[in-house]
Each structure stands twice: as structure tokens, then as C-alpha cells.
Design a protein around this motif. Structure first.
Motif, PDB file in Angstrom:
ATOM      1  N   THR A   1       0.840  -1.194   0.000  1.00 23.64           N
ATOM      2  CA  THR A   1       0.000   0.000   0.000  1.00 23.64           C
ATOM      3  C   THR A   1       0.876   1.245   0.000  1.00 23.64           C
ATOM      4  N   PHE A   2       0.681   2.078  -1.011  1.00 24.59           N
ATOM      5  CA  PHE A   2       1.331   3.386  -1.065  1.00 24.59           C
ATOM      6  C   PHE A   2       0.318   4.433  -0.603  1.00 24.59           C
ATOM      7  N   ARG A   3       0.626   5.093   0.527  1.00 28.04           N
ATOM      8  CA  ARG A   3      -0.254   6.139   1.067  1.00 28.04           C
ATOM      9  C   ARG A   3       0.282   7.479   0.582  1.00 28.04           C
ATOM     10  N   ILE A   4      -0.255   7.905  -0.569  1.00 31.12           N
ATOM     11  CA  ILE A   4       0.281   9.065  -1.277  1.00 31.12           C
ATOM     12  C   ILE A   4      -0.168  10.350  -0.601  1.00 31.12           C
ATOM     13  N   ILE A   5       0.822  11.162  -0.229  1.00 35.20           N
ATOM     14  CA  ILE A   5       0.536  12.482   0.338  1.00 35.20           C
ATOM     15  C   ILE A   5       0.402  13.501  -0.780  1.00 35.20           C
ATOM     16  N   ASN A   6       1.388  13.465  -1.714  1.00 36.68           N
ATOM     17  CA  ASN A   6       1.376  14.459  -2.778  1.00 36.68           C
ATOM     18  C   ASN A   6       2.258  14.001  -3.927  1.00 36.68           C
ATOM     19  N   VAL A   7       2.067  14.619  -5.090  1.00 34.92           N
ATOM     20  CA  VAL A   7       2.967  14.495  -6.225  1.00 34.92           C
ATOM     21  C   VAL A   7       3.842  15.737  -6.220  1.00 34.92           C
ATOM     22  N   THR A   8       5.149  15.561  -6.064  1.00 37.26           N
ATOM     23  CA  THR A   8       6.049  16.715  -5.937  1.00 37.26           C
ATOM     24  C   THR A   8       6.411  17.275  -7.300  1.00 37.26           C
ATOM     25  N   ASN A   9       7.110  18.412  -7.293  1.00 29.47           N
ATOM     26  CA  ASN A   9       7.435  19.101  -8.542  1.00 29.47           C
ATOM     27  C   ASN A   9       8.315  18.273  -9.466  1.00 29.47           C
ATOM     28  N   ASP A  10       9.128  17.381  -8.883  1.00 24.58           N
ATOM     29  CA  ASP A  10      10.002  16.572  -9.737  1.00 24.58           C
ATOM     30  C   ASP A  10       9.345  15.243 -10.123  1.00 24.58           C
ATOM     31  N   LYS A  11       8.018  15.212 -10.067  1.00 21.87           N
ATOM     32  CA  LYS A  11       7.241  14.044 -10.475  1.00 21.87           C
ATOM     33  C   LYS A  11       7.564  12.816  -9.626  1.00 21.87           C
ATOM     34  N   ARG A  12       7.749  13.052  -8.385  1.00 18.33           N
ATOM     35  CA  ARG A  12       7.954  11.972  -7.435  1.00 18.33           C
ATOM     36  C   ARG A  12       6.783  11.927  -6.464  1.00 18.33           C
ATOM     37  N   LEU A  13       6.618  10.765  -5.841  1.00 21.41           N
ATOM     38  CA  LEU A  13       5.545  10.588  -4.862  1.00 21.41           C
ATOM     39  C   LEU A  13       6.080  10.821  -3.464  1.00 21.41           C
ATOM     40  N   ASP A  14       5.380  11.645  -2.725  1.00 23.04           N
ATOM     41  CA  ASP A  14       5.635  11.794  -1.293  1.00 23.04           C
ATOM     42  C   ASP A  14       4.606  10.910  -0.594  1.00 23.04           C
ATOM     43  N   ALA A  15       5.079   9.885   0.134  1.00 29.68           N
ATOM     44  CA  ALA A  15       4.159   8.894   0.691  1.00 29.68           C
ATOM     45  C   ALA A  15       4.408   8.681   2.168  1.00 29.68           C
ATOM     46  N   LEU A  16       3.335   8.363   2.848  1.00 30.54           N
ATOM     47  CA  LEU A  16       3.402   8.004   4.255  1.00 30.54           C
ATOM     48  C   LEU A  16       3.789   6.534   4.356  1.00 30.54           C
ATOM     49  N   VAL A  17       4.770   6.248   5.230  1.00 28.00           N
ATOM     50  CA  VAL A  17       5.173   4.859   5.438  1.00 28.00           C
ATOM     51  C   VAL A  17       5.131   4.560   6.928  1.00 28.00           C
ATOM     52  N   GLY A  18       5.248   3.302   7.295  1.00 27.17           N
ATOM     53  CA  GLY A  18       5.164   2.919   8.696  1.00 27.17           C
ATOM     54  C   GLY A  18       3.766   2.452   9.054  1.00 27.17           C
ATOM     55  N   GLN A  19       3.564   2.124  10.332  1.00 19.50           N
ATOM     56  CA  GLN A  19       2.281   1.600  10.801  1.00 19.50           C
ATOM     57  C   GLN A  19       1.446   2.717  11.401  1.00 19.50           C
ATOM     58  N   VAL A  20       0.208   2.813  10.981  1.00 17.12           N
ATOM     59  CA  VAL A  20      -0.711   3.850  11.466  1.00 17.12           C
ATOM     60  C   VAL A  20      -1.624   3.261  12.540  1.00 17.12           C
ATOM     61  N   VAL A  21      -1.737   3.962  13.685  1.00 13.47           N
ATOM     62  CA  VAL A  21      -2.588   3.491  14.784  1.00 13.47           C
ATOM     63  C   VAL A  21      -3.323   4.674  15.413  1.00 13.47           C
ATOM     64  N   TRP A  22      -4.464   4.378  16.013  1.00 15.58           N
ATOM     65  CA  TRP A  22      -5.190   5.319  16.880  1.00 15.58           C
ATOM     66  C   TRP A  22      -5.010   4.853  18.314  1.00 15.58           C
TER      67      TRP A  22
ATOM     68  N   LYS B   1      10.512   2.625  11.047  1.00 18.76           N
ATOM     69  CA  LYS B   1      11.861   3.104  10.733  1.00 18.76           C
ATOM     70  C   LYS B   1      11.797   4.411   9.968  1.00 18.76           C
ATOM     71  N   GLU B   2      10.748   4.537   9.113  1.00 22.99           N
ATOM     72  CA  GLU B   2      10.466   5.784   8.408  1.00 22.99           C
ATOM     73  C   GLU B   2       8.987   6.096   8.561  1.00 22.99           C
ATOM     74  N   THR B   3       8.664   7.361   8.543  1.00 20.11           N
ATOM     75  CA  THR B   3       7.253   7.747   8.588  1.00 20.11           C
ATOM     76  C   THR B   3       6.813   8.433   7.299  1.00 20.11           C
ATOM     77  N   GLU B   4       7.756   8.921   6.530  1.00 25.21           N
ATOM     78  CA  GLU B   4       7.449   9.588   5.269  1.00 25.21           C
ATOM     79  C   GLU B   4       8.610   9.338   4.316  1.00 25.21           C
ATOM     80  N   LYS B   5       8.277   9.069   3.029  1.00 23.88           N
ATOM     81  CA  LYS B   5       9.324   8.752   2.077  1.00 23.88           C
ATOM     82  C   LYS B   5       8.939   9.244   0.694  1.00 23.88           C
TER      83      LYS B   5
END
Length: 717
Positions: free
Chosen positions: A200-221, A292-296
């Protein structure tokens, strides 16, 4: 024999016995299956216990008759989703994807694995998953392998080689393509979640250099005072406000607001969202992402998470949004060539599909043997003996696969004369049992052509030609089709004219003896496979040592055909397998005394345990008047076919003794121990007679001697 007092006979049954004049062919090796239903077992009313024990041993075999046949449930053949044929965006066409390809051709490229919708901020958007084959030759190629890694000759086989370094354009690919525009919020709490090959790629945004900014790691409440463990690290929540929360990470106290992060050398925790209830603070909660990472940021050329053999490729047209036609793709990029044998495959991560090499398409083949022989040959009308001719025999495995001059033949022979340069086609007349001349040409001026072999849909031609300007010493036999010469066999007459030989030396394999696909293979140790034609030359060297060549010709039209499977495997429906026996409990009465009022031997198949002295049905079986006390021992034993006053026994089966269509079997010995021994033989019926059973006894009666031994002697009578 033990003798007991008996009760009066059954006159009606005796009448049936006397009326029985014939019996069907029954063999003891078929016990108990010659019974069409469960038989009853009858012992004498006053029989000793040892007879009852024998009856029990027999009774256990009756379970073999109490069953029903049921079909096992097996998993059906694997099915695959079909080809993606682009018609219109609203009309997707599919067909089953098992495709035949030929070397040098490009397989179909797109398969539709899934056409579905994803949700983002309350709206649904359409996406399509595709699996894309490698480009033939640039990305994958079919080859023949005739040597192992050490260079040793092996029996040839085909592989599909998926090439290293094929690049994104030519490789096997899996793609998720967006079919609608999606405006992104650019917030870590508002991700566009897309499954790409099981990740699962949790896409935050498409950046100016046509790359994906994505949330990584485990999400919990987590609520106040709740804790959890992620990747071995403990996270606990304290007080929560509308802007901050107390967060302990492995015992370390932190106060973090939205989008703020706490990090160590190998672990990060970021706050994604705070939900605060002033009237119910205990219900307030924090949304976290940890790992290990939260955003990539992902870009083209990055390794696909968790699988180093797959590389990412992104096509993103506009920063800040997903544009129709954008896609996230992974392509197969192994570090070295991957060689797939028949049945092997490259699997796409996440179970999203596979490319499987099935191997050569099944086709009719013809095996053809070429070997030197000498024949006495007659003229075409058989009127004149032409003499002994040295020839090469052409013998296909399928009768009448050979043709020449409009006629079909089982075999043909080609030969020639070393002095004159003449070459001949020779056939055999089965009625006259003579070899005769069909055609004669002079190799100094022309080739011997027109002999054809048909394999499936493919026709091959055999040509005898002269390599030099004169004589026949430089001849060869070639195998051709419409594409030209496929292989060459260097057959020629020996220098003394005594025989046709393969190559320059009689009885000795040389590399140049056989040439196929441009390779000299006469000294190849195994079966050689020619990749282009799919011809197999069998046991090349050992046959060449005998001046023979054996080839297997496939029935392909043109180049050989191969089959590929590509797609996502679907769960196969259960299928009905082979029939198996399911045993059913026996609930009806099986055991009877010979005096039981409810015993009706005309209504059942019957197994009679004990002889005429103790069992009235045994007396009736042998046409003796019950009771038999007035007869001598020798008379009773003679009726049974055994000897009196010695340890021996009989097993005998007849049809029609008590009723037409009903079978009766006697198991009886002279002494009680002998009856018990005979019953053990019945119990062990599945063993051969040498081992104390009946499996090989093709007779309706046996005499058993040495009954007190571990393995009695069983003799058909």
C-alpha cells in the motif's frame, strides 16, 4: 473329524441341491467380490468354539463388500484472468490468456487483472491494474539448452530466458493506472491509499520533480493511557489536548503536536491527527504513524519495497494531483538472466500474477531412423534382379508417413553406384516380398529429390545430393522444408563401395557427420535439440558410431510453437476426482446357526463354516443325507475331496446349490484346527497362495494340507 449329534434334515433344501446341475465359473482369487451382496456365515448349532473363531476370522473380510463409491474433491486446474483488449474505456474485453508464440514474435502485451475503484476524501476514482509481458528478444527469448553449466552434453530442452538489464521499456511489468483526475490535499492525514502489487502506497502528494511523497510505517489510533508495540518499540499516550499530546516512546517523555515527529536512530513516531473531546476527555485520541520511516519520497529507479528484483517506474504528469493516465509501475529487473524451464514462472509481488513458460506446444511427432543396409533389388516390374545394392534405409515411426511420386510408403531406401554416379529410390513389395527400383537419377547432373515425410501439419523433404562435380563419394542427405535446409547427414559410399557410411570413417562418430542449425553435432553425447526447427537428434554419438541417425520431427508449421501463461491465478473450483471406496457399517444380521428358524439359505449367499458332521448345510452342499453318522469317515471325506483322519481342509465355492444366482462357499477341515486354518486362508485371501492366501488361485476349490504349519500348503483341486 469331530462328530456331534444333529437334528433332522431339510427335505425342501435337499430337493434344491439335487436340482442344481451346473455352476458358474467362479474363482477363489476373486473372493469376496464374487458375492454380489453381503453373505451370511453359518456354523453348526453344536460346533465347537474353534469353528466360531474361524467364522470370526472370515467375518472381518466382509467389510470389503460394504462400501459406496464416492468421488474425491480435488482442486481444479488453475485459471487465469484474461487479456486486456482496449476497446473503449467503458467496454473492456477479455479472453483467456494462454497464448502460443513462436521465436521472433511478440506476445500480446496487456492483461487486465483488475478494474476497480479507490476512495479519496469521500469520492471514488477508477483505476486499472495491468500485467505487461516482456518484449520478445529484447526482454525475453526462447532458447535451447544442450549443455549444463560445466559444459557437459545433456538432453536438450527449451527455456524462456528473461533477460537481465532489459530496462523498463522491455521488461515484465505490473502497472496501476489512474483513469480519472484526483486533486490531492497534500496532507499527511489525508492520503490517497493505492495497492501496488500487495504494497500500500499512502500518497501524500505528487512533488514538482514528479515523485511521490508517501506516508510509510504503521498507522494506529490510541486513547489516553493506551499503549502499543511497533517494531519492538513501546508507545504510550498520556494527556491529550486539542493541539498536543503526551507520548512516551520506550519510556522517553515527549509532547508532540500535529505533524510533529520524535525520532531515534532506528525509529520514528509522527502525529497525524488529534481528536479532543472537552466533555469526554477519556474519549480523546491520537492518530500516529510509526516505524523506521514515517514519510518517504519514491521515484523512478527506486527498488520496490521488500523485493530487490523489482524496480519502480512512475509516470506522473502534474505536480499536486493525479492526472488521468498517470501510473505507478514496477518492472522485473533481476541481477542476472532468469532461465525458466517448462512449468516455471516469474511471479509478480503480492500475488498479482505471473509469467509462466509452459514449453513447446503439444504436437504430433514422427521419429525417423536412417541406417545403412544392403538389399537385393529387382527392376520396377520385378522381372529382373538388378543385384545387391548398398542403401540407406529411411524408416519413420508412423506407417505411410513417407511419400514419393504420389505414393505412400512404410519405408524407403536410397542408394547408388560408386562408379556410375547413379542414385536410386527403392521400395518393398510386401506381396512378392521383394525390393524394387522406383526411381533412378544420376547425381553427376541432378539431385535425388521428392521424398517427403509428413509430421502433423509439417512436410519435410529428404534430398540426396552430390557435393562434388563427379562421383558419389561426396554425397550427403539433407532434411529440408519450405524454409530451406534444416539438417545435413554426411552419408556416402565407402571408398571400396562395400557400404554406405556416415562421415569419413565407418563405425566412428565425428563432429561433421551430422550438421544442424549450423552446428557440427556428430559427436554430441546426448539428445541434441535444435532451437529453430525443434528437431531432436537422438543419442547422436552412439548412433553415429553405428552409422545411424535418428531424428524426431515435430508437426509444427514453420517455426516451433510455445505456450505462455500470463495473468493472476484465480481460485480454482473444486473438481470431481477419482472414485474411492467409502466403507459403510454392516447393520444386518450376518452370523447364523444352521438350526436358526429365520435362516433361509435360498435368500442369501452363504459361507458355511465346518464340515458335514457339524453343519447340516455342509452336508447338503456335498449331497449327503443329514445326519451323516451312518456313513464311514472315508465316505464323508471322499465327498469333500479330502483325506479322513488326517490334518487337511477344503475351501470350495459353487453357484446354485441352494438357489439360482446364489453362491455358497464351504470352509471346512477334518479336525477343528483344520477348519480354523482354512478360515485363516480366507482371511488372508489378498496374499498369494505361497504366503497363505488365495490371490493367485484361479480355481473354485482348494485342498489345504500342513494345516498346523505357519504357512499351509494350498493346492487347487
Amino acid at each position: 473329524m469331530e462328530r456331534y449329534a444333529g437334528i433332522g434334515g431339510l427335505a425342501a433344501l435337499m430337493a434344491l441341491v439335487l436340482a442344481a446341475t451346473s455352476s458358474m465359473a467362479i474363482s477363489l482369487k476373486d473372493y469376496p467380490t464374487f458375492f454380489t451382496e453381503i453373505p451370511v456365515i453359518v456354523v453348526g448349532e453344536n460346533a465347537k468354539t474353534i469353528d466360531v473363531v474361524g467364522a470370526i476370522n472370515i467375518a472381518v473380510t466382509l467389510a470389503e463388500l460394504s462400501y459406496k463409491e464416492v468421488a474425491t474433491q480435488v482442486t481444479g486446474a488453475a485459471e487465469y484472468d484474461g487479456l486486456y483488449k482496449v476497446a473503449t474505456e467503458s467496454e473492456l474485453q477479455t479472453e483467456f490468456f494462454e497464448k502460443t508464440v513462436k521465436p521472433g514474435t511478440v506476445p500480446p502485451r496487456l492483461t487486465l487483472l483488475k478494474d476497480y475503484e479507490i476512495s479519496y476524501e469521500g469520492e471514488n476514482y477508477r483505476v486499472v491494474e495491468q500485467l505487461i509481458t516482456p518484449v520478445y528478444d529484447a526482454g525475453a527469448v526462447i532458447e535451447a539448452v544442450n549443455e549444463d553449466e560445466e559444459g557437459n552434453d545433456i538432453n536438450g530442452y527449451y527455456i524462456l530466458k528473461v533477460k537481465q538489464g532489459a530496462g523498463e521499456a522491455n521488461a515484465l511489468k505490473f502497472r496501476v493506472e489512474f483513469k480519472e483526475n484526483i486533486t490531492l490535499r497534500g496532507s499527511i492525514d489525508k492520503t490517497l491509499d493505492v495497492d501496488v502489487a500487495g504494497t500500500t502506497f499512502r500518497i501524500i502528494n505528487v512533488t514538482n520533480d514528479k515523485r511521490l511523497d508517501a506516508l510509510v510505517g504503521q498507522v494506529v489510533w490510541l486513547k489516553k493511557d493506551e499503549e502499543t508495540t511497533i517494531e519492538g518499540h513501546t508507545i504510550k499516550i498520556g494527556r491529550i489536548s486539542s493541539t498536543q499530546a503526551e507520548i512516551w516512546v520506550d519510556g522517553t517523555y515527549n509532547v508532540l503536536g500535529k505533524d510533529e515527529e520524535y525520532s531515534t536512530a532506528d525509529f520514528k513516531v509522527k502525529v497525524l491527527k488529534l481528536v479532543y473531546w472537552e466533555d469526554a476527555p477519556e474519549e480523546s485520541k491520537v492518530k500516529l504513524v510509526a516505524g523506521k520511516e514515517t514519510e518517504k519520497i519514491y521515484g523512478t529507479g527506486d527498488e520496490f519495497p521488500g523485493n530487490e528484483d523489482w524496480t519502480m517506474h512512475l509516470y506522473l504528469q502534474t505536480p499536486g494531483q493525479i492526472t488521468k493516465g498517470d501510473y505507478i509501475e514496477i518492472y522485473y529487473a533481476p541481477e542476472e538472466d532468469v532461465k525458466l524451464k517448462a512449468g516455471e514462472s516469474v511471479k509478480v509481488p503480492g500475488g498479482k500474477g505471473e509469467l509462466r513458460f509452459i514449453g513447446p506446444k503439444a504436437t504430433e511427432t514422427v521419429k525417423v531412423e536412417f541406417k545403412p543396409v544392403s538389399l537385393t533389388v529387382y527392376s520396377s516390374d520385378l522381372s529382373k534382379k538388378l543385384g545387391t545394392i548398398k542403401t540407406v534405409e529411411i524408416a519413420p515411426s508412423i506407417e505411410y508417413a513417407l511419400s514419393y511420386g504420389g505414393e505412400d510408403y512404410k519405408k524407403l531406401w536410397i542408394g547408388g553406384n560408386a562408379t556410375s554416379g547413379e542414385a536410386m529410390v527403392i521400395a518393398y513389395d510386401e506381396k512378392e516380398e521383394k525390393y524394387y527400383l522406383v526411381k533412378e537419377v544420376n547425381l553427376k547432373t541432378e539431385k535425388l529429390i521428392g521424398i517427403t515425410i509428413t509430421a502433423g501439419e509439417h512436410e519435410y523433404e529428404i534430398i540426396l545430393a552430390n557435393n562434388t562435380a563427379s562421383g558419389v563419394t561426396g554425397t550427403n542427405i539433407t532434411l529440408n522444408d519450405t524454409s530451406g535446409e534444416l539438417m545435413r547427414m554426411q552419408y556416402r559410399l565407402s571408398s571400396d563401395g562395400s557400404a554406405w557410411i556416415l562421415g569419413s570413417k565407418k563405425g566412428e562418430a565425428e563432429a561433421a557427420d551430422v550438421i544442424i542449425g549450423g552446428a557440427n553435432i556428430g559427436d554430441f553425447e546426448k539428445n541434441y535439440l535444435d532451437a529453430a526447427s525443434a528437431i531432436v537428434v537422438e543419442n547422436v554419438k552412439s548412433n553415429a558410431d553405428d552409422d545411424k541417425v535418428v531424428v524426431v520431427l515435430p508437426g509444427y508449421e514453420g517455426k516451433p510453437e510455445f505456450e505462455l501463461l500470463m495473468g493472476a491465478e484465480k481460485a480454482a473450483a473444486p473438481a470431481e476426482g477419482e472414485k474411492v471406496k467409502q466403507y459403510v457399517p454392516i447393520t444386518e444380521v450376518v452370523g447364523y446357526l444352521d438350526t436358526d428358524a429365520n435362516l433361509d439359505p435360498t435368500a442369501h449367499h452363504v459361507i458355511i463354516v465346518g464340515g458335514p458332521y457339524v453343519n447340516r448345510l455342509a452336508a447338503q452342499f456335498y449331497n449327503l443325507t443329514w445326519p451323516v453318522e451312518g456313513m464311514t469317515a472315508e465316505e464323508v471325506a471322499s465327498a469333500m475331496g479330502i483325506e479322513a483322519n488326517t490334518h487337511n481342509a477344503v475351501i470350495e465355492v459353487r453357484e446354485g446349490v441352494f438357489a439360482e444366482g446364489k453362491i455358497a462357499m464351504v470352509v471346512a477341515g477334518w479336525y477343528g484346527e483344520d477348519t480354523r486354518a482354512a478360515a485363516r486362508v480366507v482371511q488372508n485371501h489378498a496374499l498369494p497362495s505361497a504366503e497363505g492366501g488365495l490371490a493367485d488361485v484361479d480355481a473354485a476349490k482348494v485342498i489345504i494340507t500342513e494345516t498346523l504349519a505357519a504357512k499351509p500348503t494350498i493346492t487347487p483341486a
